[in-house]
Design a protein around this motif. Structure first.
Motif, PDB file in Angstrom:
ATOM      1  N   MET A  70      55.291  -1.564  43.604  1.00  0.00           N
ATOM      2  CA  MET A  70      55.569  -0.351  43.249  1.00  0.00           C
ATOM      3  C   MET A  70      56.766  -0.007  42.754  1.00  0.00           C
ATOM      4  O   MET A  70      57.693  -0.931  43.275  1.00  0.00           O
ATOM      5  CB  MET A  70      54.951   0.774  44.070  1.00  0.00           C
ATOM      6  CG  MET A  70      53.542   1.050  44.532  1.00  0.00           C
ATOM      7  SD  MET A  70      53.038   2.360  45.229  1.00  0.00           S
ATOM      8  CE  MET A  70      51.499   2.375  45.204  1.00  0.00           C
ATOM      9  N   GLN A  71      57.227   1.032  42.041  1.00  0.00           N
ATOM     10  CA  GLN A  71      58.861   1.123  41.889  1.00  0.00           C
ATOM     11  C   GLN A  71      58.927   2.670  42.442  1.00  0.00           C
ATOM     12  O   GLN A  71      58.177   3.546  42.577  1.00  0.00           O
ATOM     13  CB  GLN A  71      58.725   1.413  40.362  1.00  0.00           C
ATOM     14  CG  GLN A  71      60.010   1.736  39.603  1.00  0.00           C
ATOM     15  CD  GLN A  71      60.121   2.029  38.246  1.00  0.00           C
ATOM     16  OE1 GLN A  71      59.374   2.363  37.529  1.00  0.00           O
ATOM     17  NE2 GLN A  71      60.972   1.122  37.574  1.00  0.00           N
ATOM     18  N   TYR A  72      60.099   2.426  43.217  1.00  0.00           N
ATOM     19  CA  TYR A  72      60.794   3.489  43.946  1.00  0.00           C
ATOM     20  C   TYR A  72      61.415   4.513  42.731  1.00  0.00           C
ATOM     21  O   TYR A  72      62.195   4.157  41.899  1.00  0.00           O
ATOM     22  CB  TYR A  72      61.994   3.099  44.716  1.00  0.00           C
ATOM     23  CG  TYR A  72      62.827   4.217  45.319  1.00  0.00           C
ATOM     24  CD1 TYR A  72      62.129   5.177  46.157  1.00  0.00           C
ATOM     25  CD2 TYR A  72      64.027   4.374  45.254  1.00  0.00           C
ATOM     26  CE1 TYR A  72      62.859   6.273  46.767  1.00  0.00           C
ATOM     27  CE2 TYR A  72      64.786   5.444  45.597  1.00  0.00           C
ATOM     28  CZ  TYR A  72      64.436   6.341  46.481  1.00  0.00           C
ATOM     29  OH  TYR A  72      65.096   7.228  46.809  1.00  0.00           O
ATOM     30  N   TYR A  80      59.936   9.924  50.124  1.00  0.00           N
ATOM     31  CA  TYR A  80      60.099   8.952  49.373  1.00  0.00           C
ATOM     32  C   TYR A  80      58.988   8.618  48.344  1.00  0.00           C
ATOM     33  O   TYR A  80      57.967   8.536  48.813  1.00  0.00           O
ATOM     34  CB  TYR A  80      60.663   7.828  49.928  1.00  0.00           C
ATOM     35  CG  TYR A  80      62.241   7.847  50.562  1.00  0.00           C
ATOM     36  CD1 TYR A  80      63.133   7.412  49.971  1.00  0.00           C
ATOM     37  CD2 TYR A  80      62.179   8.525  52.057  1.00  0.00           C
ATOM     38  CE1 TYR A  80      64.560   7.480  50.783  1.00  0.00           C
ATOM     39  CE2 TYR A  80      63.257   8.770  52.448  1.00  0.00           C
ATOM     40  CZ  TYR A  80      64.249   8.181  51.832  1.00  0.00           C
ATOM     41  OH  TYR A  80      65.841   8.242  52.415  1.00  0.00           O
ATOM     42  N   TYR A  81      59.345   8.597  46.998  1.00  0.00           N
ATOM     43  CA  TYR A  81      58.313   8.697  45.992  1.00  0.00           C
ATOM     44  C   TYR A  81      58.071   7.343  45.255  1.00  0.00           C
ATOM     45  O   TYR A  81      59.283   7.004  44.958  1.00  0.00           O
ATOM     46  CB  TYR A  81      58.272   9.746  45.106  1.00  0.00           C
ATOM     47  CG  TYR A  81      58.188  11.140  45.783  1.00  0.00           C
ATOM     48  CD1 TYR A  81      56.864  11.700  45.930  1.00  0.00           C
ATOM     49  CD2 TYR A  81      59.009  11.983  46.345  1.00  0.00           C
ATOM     50  CE1 TYR A  81      56.849  12.682  46.489  1.00  0.00           C
ATOM     51  CE2 TYR A  81      58.854  13.060  46.910  1.00  0.00           C
ATOM     52  CZ  TYR A  81      57.641  13.591  47.049  1.00  0.00           C
ATOM     53  OH  TYR A  81      57.520  14.787  47.771  1.00  0.00           O
ATOM     54  N   PHE A  82      57.236   6.771  45.356  1.00  0.00           N
ATOM     55  CA  PHE A  82      56.819   5.513  44.709  1.00  0.00           C
ATOM     56  C   PHE A  82      55.668   5.581  43.675  1.00  0.00           C
ATOM     57  O   PHE A  82      54.692   6.513  43.811  1.00  0.00           O
ATOM     58  CB  PHE A  82      56.436   4.509  45.619  1.00  0.00           C
ATOM     59  CG  PHE A  82      57.230   4.124  46.795  1.00  0.00           C
ATOM     60  CD1 PHE A  82      58.316   3.115  46.758  1.00  0.00           C
ATOM     61  CD2 PHE A  82      57.360   4.996  47.746  1.00  0.00           C
ATOM     62  CE1 PHE A  82      59.423   3.010  47.684  1.00  0.00           C
ATOM     63  CE2 PHE A  82      58.331   4.859  48.805  1.00  0.00           C
ATOM     64  CZ  PHE A  82      59.422   3.823  48.658  1.00  0.00           C
ATOM     65  N   MET A  83      55.537   4.927  42.377  1.00  0.00           N
ATOM     66  CA  MET A  83      54.753   5.014  41.347  1.00  0.00           C
ATOM     67  C   MET A  83      54.077   3.313  41.300  1.00  0.00           C
ATOM     68  O   MET A  83      54.971   2.552  41.230  1.00  0.00           O
ATOM     69  CB  MET A  83      55.504   5.180  40.198  1.00  0.00           C
ATOM     70  CG  MET A  83      54.491   5.318  39.052  1.00  0.00           C
ATOM     71  SD  MET A  83      55.342   5.555  37.424  1.00  0.00           S
ATOM     72  CE  MET A  83      56.402   4.034  37.159  1.00  0.00           C
ATOM     73  N   LYS A 103      67.886   2.156  53.728  1.00  0.00           N
ATOM     74  CA  LYS A 103      69.434   1.677  53.377  1.00  0.00           C
ATOM     75  C   LYS A 103      69.607   1.017  52.316  1.00  0.00           C
ATOM     76  O   LYS A 103      70.599   0.948  51.548  1.00  0.00           O
ATOM     77  CB  LYS A 103      69.677   0.843  54.394  1.00  0.00           C
ATOM     78  CG  LYS A 103      69.915   1.784  55.931  1.00  0.00           C
ATOM     79  CD  LYS A 103      70.313   0.528  56.887  1.00  0.00           C
ATOM     80  CE  LYS A 103      70.497   0.890  58.307  1.00  0.00           C
ATOM     81  NZ  LYS A 103      70.932  -0.243  59.334  1.00  0.00           N
ATOM     82  N   TYR A 104      68.498   0.347  51.821  1.00  0.00           N
ATOM     83  CA  TYR A 104      68.647  -0.544  50.499  1.00  0.00           C
ATOM     84  C   TYR A 104      67.913  -0.167  49.292  1.00  0.00           C
ATOM     85  O   TYR A 104      67.761  -0.800  48.481  1.00  0.00           O
ATOM     86  CB  TYR A 104      68.293  -1.900  50.955  1.00  0.00           C
ATOM     87  CG  TYR A 104      68.844  -2.384  52.254  1.00  0.00           C
ATOM     88  CD1 TYR A 104      70.405  -2.548  52.268  1.00  0.00           C
ATOM     89  CD2 TYR A 104      68.353  -2.548  53.215  1.00  0.00           C
ATOM     90  CE1 TYR A 104      71.071  -3.097  53.374  1.00  0.00           C
ATOM     91  CE2 TYR A 104      68.876  -2.830  54.554  1.00  0.00           C
ATOM     92  CZ  TYR A 104      70.237  -3.301  54.456  1.00  0.00           C
ATOM     93  OH  TYR A 104      70.807  -3.664  55.807  1.00  0.00           O
ATOM     94  N   LEU A 105      67.193   0.937  49.558  1.00  0.00           N
ATOM     95  CA  LEU A 105      66.425   1.725  48.251  1.00  0.00           C
ATOM     96  C   LEU A 105      67.143   2.109  47.224  1.00  0.00           C
ATOM     97  O   LEU A 105      68.127   2.943  47.227  1.00  0.00           O
ATOM     98  CB  LEU A 105      65.448   2.564  48.806  1.00  0.00           C
ATOM     99  CG  LEU A 105      63.940   2.221  49.435  1.00  0.00           C
ATOM    100  CD1 LEU A 105      63.327   3.387  49.912  1.00  0.00           C
ATOM    101  CD2 LEU A 105      63.187   1.197  48.242  1.00  0.00           C
ATOM    102  N   ASN A 110      61.930  -2.269  42.318  1.00  0.00           N
ATOM    103  CA  ASN A 110      60.478  -2.599  42.407  1.00  0.00           C
ATOM    104  C   ASN A 110      60.357  -3.278  43.728  1.00  0.00           C
ATOM    105  O   ASN A 110      61.122  -4.137  44.407  1.00  0.00           O
ATOM    106  CB  ASN A 110      60.091  -3.731  41.460  1.00  0.00           C
ATOM    107  CG  ASN A 110      59.646  -3.065  39.947  1.00  0.00           C
ATOM    108  OD1 ASN A 110      59.515  -1.924  39.906  1.00  0.00           O
ATOM    109  ND2 ASN A 110      59.384  -3.889  39.181  1.00  0.00           N
ATOM    110  N   ILE A 111      59.420  -2.865  44.472  1.00  0.00           N
ATOM    111  CA  ILE A 111      59.016  -2.847  45.983  1.00  0.00           C
ATOM    112  C   ILE A 111      57.473  -3.399  45.946  1.00  0.00           C
ATOM    113  O   ILE A 111      56.819  -3.130  45.144  1.00  0.00           O
ATOM    114  CB  ILE A 111      59.529  -2.038  46.957  1.00  0.00           C
ATOM    115  CG1 ILE A 111      58.945  -0.617  46.451  1.00  0.00           C
ATOM    116  CG2 ILE A 111      61.161  -1.875  46.901  1.00  0.00           C
ATOM    117  CD1 ILE A 111      58.017  -0.246  47.502  1.00  0.00           C
ATOM    118  N   TYR A 112      57.351  -3.900  47.278  1.00  0.00           N
ATOM    119  CA  TYR A 112      55.741  -3.792  47.666  1.00  0.00           C
ATOM    120  C   TYR A 112      55.446  -2.969  48.776  1.00  0.00           C
ATOM    121  O   TYR A 112      56.007  -2.802  49.652  1.00  0.00           O
ATOM    122  CB  TYR A 112      55.464  -5.181  48.035  1.00  0.00           C
ATOM    123  CG  TYR A 112      55.490  -6.391  47.005  1.00  0.00           C
ATOM    124  CD1 TYR A 112      54.415  -6.344  46.130  1.00  0.00           C
ATOM    125  CD2 TYR A 112      56.646  -7.159  46.747  1.00  0.00           C
ATOM    126  CE1 TYR A 112      54.562  -7.338  45.084  1.00  0.00           C
ATOM    127  CE2 TYR A 112      56.489  -8.007  45.577  1.00  0.00           C
ATOM    128  CZ  TYR A 112      55.525  -8.324  44.950  1.00  0.00           C
ATOM    129  OH  TYR A 112      55.432  -9.132  43.804  1.00  0.00           O
TER     130      TYR A 112
END
Length: 185
Positions: A70-72, A80-83, A103-105, A110-112
């Protein structure tokens, strides 16, 4: 099922109906008696850390975690919203569900998202992120035998230790697993 002899850091298991991630483990062979495995486990739902001892060779259920890329997008202070990068569906998570990851967003990162039986239990960041330094003291070398370090505030609000030569505006690479400075990017 997985044997306690096969434990490794980061493994997710089911214990007493809850999902835990192995943070630390140590195989212990006492002088007399049978061997055992001493572990520190983090509850993926609540974030609580417990210590648990297993007999060597004991079988436990492995938790099958689904990872969705997903993408932050943004946060509104509390959520916090992700797509989803495939279906474009949006998902919101509370700040307390993300733990130290906030702290790192960075926007558009792109994250999982980790799912267990359809329930969101957290996120997994890339191992390294590059963030800009927005505030730090001037680096003045004093009577230090080694290079020395100072605090720096990053664009996400995280405070980390950096070498004295880092200045405001520099982009630094951070290890998200430990929160440590790696190098200047």
């Amino acid at each position: 099922m997985i044997s306690t002899n096969d434990f490794r850091t980061g493994l997710t298991i089911e214990v007493d109906g809850e999902v835990y991630q192995v943070i630390e483990f140590m195989h212990v062979k006492p002088g007399k008696g049978s061997a055992f495995v001493r572990t520190k486990l983090k509850n993926r739902r609540t974030g609580a850390v417990i210590e648990r001892t297993f007999r060597a060779g004991e079988k436990v259920n492995r938790a099958h975690i689904e990872r969705r890329e997903m993408q932050y997008l943004y946060n509104d202070g509390e959520n916090y919203y992700f797509m989803d990068t495939e279906t474009y569906e949006q998902l919101s998570l509370r700040k307390d569900q993300l733990d130290e990851a906030v702290k790192y967003l960075k926007d558009n990162m792109n994250i999982y998202v980790l799912l267990y039986q359809g329930e969101t239990i957290g996120i997994e960041l890339p191992n390294f992120v590059e963030l800009k330094v927005v505030e730090t003291e001037p680096g003045i070398k004093g009577d230090t035998a080694t290079g020395g370090s100072k605090n720096a505030v990053l664009e996400t609000g995280a405070v980390i230790q950096v070498p004295l030569f880092i200045e405001v505006g520099d982009v630094v690479r951070i290890d998200t697993r430990t929160g440590a400075y790696i190098e200047r990017a």
